[in-house]
Design an enzyme around this catalytic site. Sequence first.
Site: not given
Length: 399
Positions: A12, A128
């Site tokens: 992320d 992500e």
Amino acid sequence: MPAVRRFIAHLDMDAFYASVELLRYPQLKGQPVVIGGGRRHQPVERDDGQQHFARLRDYVGRGVITTATYPARALGVHSGMGLMKAAALAPDAVLLPVDFDQYRAYSRRFKAAVAQIATLIEDRGIDEIYIDLTDIPGAQQTADGDELAGVRALAARLKAAVTEATGLTCSIGVTPNKLLSKLCSDLDKPDGLTVLMPDDIPSRIWPLPASRINGIGPKASAKLARLGIDTIGQLAQADQAWLIEQFGSNYGAWLHAAAHGRDERPVVTWRAPKSLSRETTFERDLHPRDDREALSPIFTRLCEQVAQDLLRKDYLGRTVGVKLRYDDFKIVTRSMTMPAPTRDATVIRQWAGRCLKTVPLDRRLRLLGVKMESLCKPDEAVLAQEPGVPYSLPLFEDL
């Protein structure tokens, strides 16, 4: 021979949009910065060469925050919050406009860097991804009694590759499955690296709020709280049959499994999109008749953006739809299926205009959106032959 352990990573990017902007404006590092403004909030260069930045305290409108730097988050500002509300919490925060073209470019960079190391990658959005590390050489190695030394070194290598390619940091969680890895990538932000195995669940995962599990939304979280369940650990202690009674067979069983860290979903390396859409929220309410000159180019641009998205992803769409949010927050959608699939902006605009003719246009609008569905690849269909209409076609004609 020891069994092969499953290692799934969730990567992320840290405050992605804001971090990209800080590369462009390094003088803002360490300051509270909010991303969510419009073109009028573009920094202005003064005669002395210094840049003047808009401040949140001067914002007037109904926009919302796209993201914010960590110093801004420390002041209570977060994504999805109205900019006017955020201005009361952080009036001196810098306000920057959104630049999605730049964010997409950096998204491609970090994903390409990861792909040089790992091949099994599931794209989950602009900032992500999931990565299956199980069979990558070195992932299963141990060192000095550390059974996870190999996968930890591999995750650190991924982080370094992302930073080298983009100048940005990311946080990675590595666990046996996607559910736990999603949780763990958020445990040590920013620039974090967390490797967690099932034995660590009681100490690291169970103390967290139940709402941290991806899939437990506000409504389910509120119901759990009413039932006396606030943490993942409390959810894990709840009887599965009781959860099924409260939430239904599928969701109740999933809640029980999720609280115990069980998730068998594979990393999916390719997933066909169901739809592509673009929408915009106006800084002030616009009336379909009184503001048609302002609405028409906005509507055209949305259709062009959807067409560009279709071209970039190499898809055609056959069903076009529009979305309107009125000044009373009521949302209306309409869609039509065309004779043949297309990605031509003129054709999309023509049919989206037809959709608009089927909705009430007697109230001011807060939001306008265009969507394409029923997607297919070019080799699966014949391009639409309809020539379309000129872009000068009035937006809300014949009213």
